[in-house]
Structure formats: structure tokens, C-alpha cells
Enzyme design. Structure first.
Site, PDB file in Angstrom:
ATOM      1  N   LYS A  14      -2.621  59.719 158.996  1.00 36.01           N
ATOM      2  CA  LYS A  14      -4.003  59.285 158.694  1.00 36.01           C
ATOM      3  C   LYS A  14      -4.386  59.645 157.269  1.00 36.01           C
ATOM      4  O   LYS A  14      -3.800  60.551 156.647  1.00 36.01           O
ATOM      5  CB  LYS A  14      -5.004  59.912 159.660  1.00 36.01           C
ATOM      6  N   ASP A 145      -7.028  67.412 164.311  1.00 41.36           N
ATOM      7  CA  ASP A 145      -6.688  66.007 164.062  1.00 41.36           C
ATOM      8  C   ASP A 145      -5.905  65.370 165.211  1.00 41.36           C
ATOM      9  O   ASP A 145      -5.671  64.161 165.203  1.00 41.36           O
ATOM     10  CB  ASP A 145      -5.812  65.882 162.806  1.00 41.36           C
TER      11      ASP A 145
HETATM   12  O1  C5P Z   1      -7.417  72.453 163.623  1.00 37.96           O
HETATM   13  P1  C5P Z   1      -6.295  72.741 162.700  1.00 37.96           P
HETATM   14  O2  C5P Z   1      -5.293  73.697 163.298  1.00 37.96           O
HETATM   15  O3  C5P Z   1      -5.646  71.525 162.137  1.00 37.96           O
HETATM   16  O4  C5P Z   1      -6.946  73.490 161.473  1.00 37.96           O
HETATM   17  C1  C5P Z   1      -6.184  74.193 160.531  1.00 37.96           C
HETATM   18  C2  C5P Z   1      -7.110  75.049 159.685  1.00 37.96           C
HETATM   19  O5  C5P Z   1      -7.927  74.219 158.863  1.00 37.96           O
HETATM   20  C3  C5P Z   1      -8.090  75.909 160.461  1.00 37.96           C
HETATM   21  O6  C5P Z   1      -7.509  77.119 160.831  1.00 37.96           O
HETATM   22  C4  C5P Z   1      -9.213  76.089 159.452  1.00 37.96           C
HETATM   23  O7  C5P Z   1      -8.862  77.067 158.499  1.00 37.96           O
HETATM   24  C5  C5P Z   1      -9.224  74.757 158.726  1.00 37.96           C
HETATM   25  N1  C5P Z   1     -10.206  73.823 159.312  1.00 37.96           N
HETATM   26  C6  C5P Z   1     -11.550  74.069 159.134  1.00 37.96           C
HETATM   27  N2  C5P Z   1     -12.473  73.197 159.662  1.00 37.96           N
HETATM   28  C7  C5P Z   1     -12.074  72.095 160.335  1.00 37.96           C
HETATM   29  C8  C5P Z   1     -10.703  71.819 160.524  1.00 37.96           C
HETATM   30  C9  C5P Z   1      -9.782  72.709 159.989  1.00 37.96           C
HETATM   31  O8  C5P Z   1     -11.948  75.071 158.510  1.00 37.96           O
HETATM   32  N3  C5P Z   1     -13.003  71.272 160.832  1.00 37.96           N
END
Ligand code: C5P
Length: 307
Positions: A14, A145
């Protein structure tokens, strides 16, 4: 017995044509208003029962996967085990192969796309019959995601990106410029927080002008509506991305932005032929650039898998 036949599923990478980042929440995530938009870099996950009785995971495809873990910490195994947990009994040993075409740590949700495809394939192989909402709930527990990657197409995401609604979009032509470095998503969010430390967090943003332009295919409107609040943070960590964006515009792209937390860059083009020319011009400068179609939903589970 169909249930024991290998199963495969295909998902896509994406870009975020719109990514407005709000406050850091108490759980460490940031509240988002984003537009997710699939692009045609495909991840294919194939899962079969293992003949040897041992679990195995291997990566192939168009990107160098040597940096990836094949152990239990890989999101693919976490996805499979989350599905298997619904069986109530242990799962069989599995052989998993992933055809990977999305840059690793590139800001394009390649790992999330692998996890989403693994959820779909495991659900089919193990006969768990989880519904779409059940799969989405597991997906959200794996990463922000992953729920979008299950469905693909174009969606608005809120919350931390997991609250989704599908929106209309014409198919778009993009050029993806792959960077040979990687950026850690938490590091980019942390840099944004640091850059914002002395400024007020901007008011929640409204993607409606972009959504109207996506629905009608108004390329100038789409170009004007592109926004990525993580871009300044990504450029501050990897200043060469500013040059990549300039090179994209000089090569004729209508607009460009860093994809998600970067370092991949997405360049908006008029149509596939235009994107092919822009990609060729960038490759002539020694950059790794490819033209892709954006906005195609799915394809999800490959129903043709029978062997
Ligand atoms: O959800 P995911 O594991 O992909 O997120 C990775 C990191 O990205 C999280 O630990 C956080 O530090 C950051 N993040 C965030 N806010 C979001 C999505 C991701 O701060 N909405």
C-alpha cells in the site's frame, strides 16, 4: 480431502495518499486519519502441511529477504498461530513459502501484507472458517496495517489505522522509487514527536477533498490533496528522500510523497504509459523505480490452488 491441500493467498502493498497523524495516545500509538491505497506489488503466501513434521518458512520473490527472520517472531507465524488458536487443538506442522515483492521496511506494509495473506491461507487450510470480521480482529492484533491488507483497494483508516471504511477510487498510476536503506516505523513516529515537541499537534484533518478527487479521477485534485505528516520526519532521518522527490517531479510525475513512514517514495502519474516513462527516466539515473497500478481490491484467497 480438500482441507489438506495447500492453500495460497495474494495480497498487495500500500501507499497512503493521505496520512494525518494526531496525538500520541497512552498506548503509544498515534491517532490517524489516513487513506490506504493498494498498489500492485504482490505478496503471495502458500501454506501446506509439512511432510517432514517440521515447521518451515522460506522467502523468495523479487526482493532480497536475507534480513528476514523465519522464526516464531515473523508476523507470518504469528498470523498462522492466531488462526490455529481458534481450532482448540494444536495445529499440524506447516511448510510456508512467501513470494515477496514489496521492499522490506519500506513504508509499504509488505510485512503486514504477508501477515494478511497468511491469515487467509491458514484459515482455508486449517478449516477454521473464520469470518471476515473475525479475521479483521485478529489482523488488528498483529499490526495497524494488517486489516487493510486483508481487503485492499482504497479505504479510509482511523483509530490507529484499523477502523476502516471502503471508499471509491479510480485506478491510479504510480511510480514507486525503492530506497536501498530501511526506516523503522517507530523511529519515524518518534522523530515526528520530537519535531512537534515545540509546536501544537495540528487539528484532525479532513480527507474529503482528496476522496472526491479519487472518486472522480481528478488527477490535479488528487495531486493537491496528497498529504503525509510523517514525511518531514522521514526526510529528517534520511535526507536523500528529498532528492528522490525532486528527481520524481523533474522526471515528470504530477506529485509525490514518501510512502507511509518511508523510505519508499510514491509518485503520482497520469496513466500507465506516463508512469512507464517516469520510471524509465528515474532508472536511467540509477534509481530503482517501477510503475504500478493503484486501487485494485483484493485479490485475497487464490481459489485456483489445488495442488
Ligand atoms: O501497528 P504496527 O505494529 O505496524 O506499528 C508499529 C509502530 O509504529 C508502533 O509500535 C508505533 O511506534 C508506530 N505507530 C504509531 N501509531 C500508529 C501506527 C503505528 O505510533 N497509528
Amino acid at each position: 480431502m480438500l482441507k489438506s491441500m495447500p492453500k495460497s493467498a495474494t495480497t498487495q502493498a500500500k501507499v497512503n495518499p493521505f496520512l494525518a497523524v494526531g496525538r500520541r495516545r497512552d498506548d503509544g500509538y498515534h491517532s490517524l486519519v489516513t487513506v490506504f491505497h493498494s498498489v500492485g506489488l504482490f505478496e503471495r503466501v502458500r501454506i501446506a502441511r509439512s511432510d517432514s513434521g517440521e515447521d518451515s518458512l522460506e522467502f523468495g520473490g523479487g526482493v532480497d529477504c536475507r534480513s528476514l527472520s523465519t522464526g516464531a517472531d515473523n508476523l507470518v507465524w504469528q498470523a498462522v498461530d492466531a488462526v490455529a488458536a481458534r481450532l482448540g487443538s494444536g495445529r499440524p506442522a506447516l511448510t510456508i513459502s512467501v513470494e515477496k515483492n514489496t521492499p522490506i521496511q519500506g513504508g509499504m506494509a509488505g510485512g503486514s501484507a504477508d501477515a494478511a495473506a497468511a491469515l487467509l491461507a491458514a484459515n482455508a487450510l486449517l478449516g477454521t472458517r473464520l469470518t471476515g470480521p473475525e479475521l479483521s480482529e485478529i489482523a488488528a492484533s498483529l499490526g495497524s496495517d494488517v486489516p487493510f491488507c486483508l481487503g485492499g483497494g482504497t479505504m479510509v483508516g482511523e483509530g490507529r489505522g484499523e477502523r476502516l471504511r471502503r471508499v471509491a477510487s479510480v485506478r491510479l498510476s504510480w511510480v514507486i522509487v525503492v530506497d536501498d536503506g530501511a526506516l523503522s516505523t517507530p523511529a519515524v513516529y518518534a522523530r515526528l514527536d520530537a519535531l512537534r515537541a515545540e509546536r501544537a499537534v495540528p487539528a484532525p484533518a479532513d480527507p474529503s477533498p482528496l476522496l472526491s478527487a479519487l472518486a472522480s479521477g481528478d488527477i490535479d485534485g488528487i495531486a493537491a490533496g496528497l498529504r503525509n505528516d510523517l514525511q518531514a520526519a522521514a526526510i529528517s532521518l534520511a535526507p536523500r528522500l528529498g532528492d528522490t522527490l525532486e528527481a520524481g517531479l523533474a522526471a515528470g510525475a504530477r506529485a509525490g510523497l514518501v510512502s507511509g513512514s518511508g523510505p519508499s517514495v510514491a509518485l503520482l502519474c497520469l496513466d500507465p504509459a506516463h508512469a512507464a516513462r517516469v520510471a524509465e527516466a528515474l532508472r536511467a539515473e540509477g534509481r530503482l523505480a517501477m510503475s504500478v497500478e493503484g486501487g485494485r481490491p483484493g485479490p485475497g484467497l487464490d481459489l485456483g490452488e489445488r495442488t
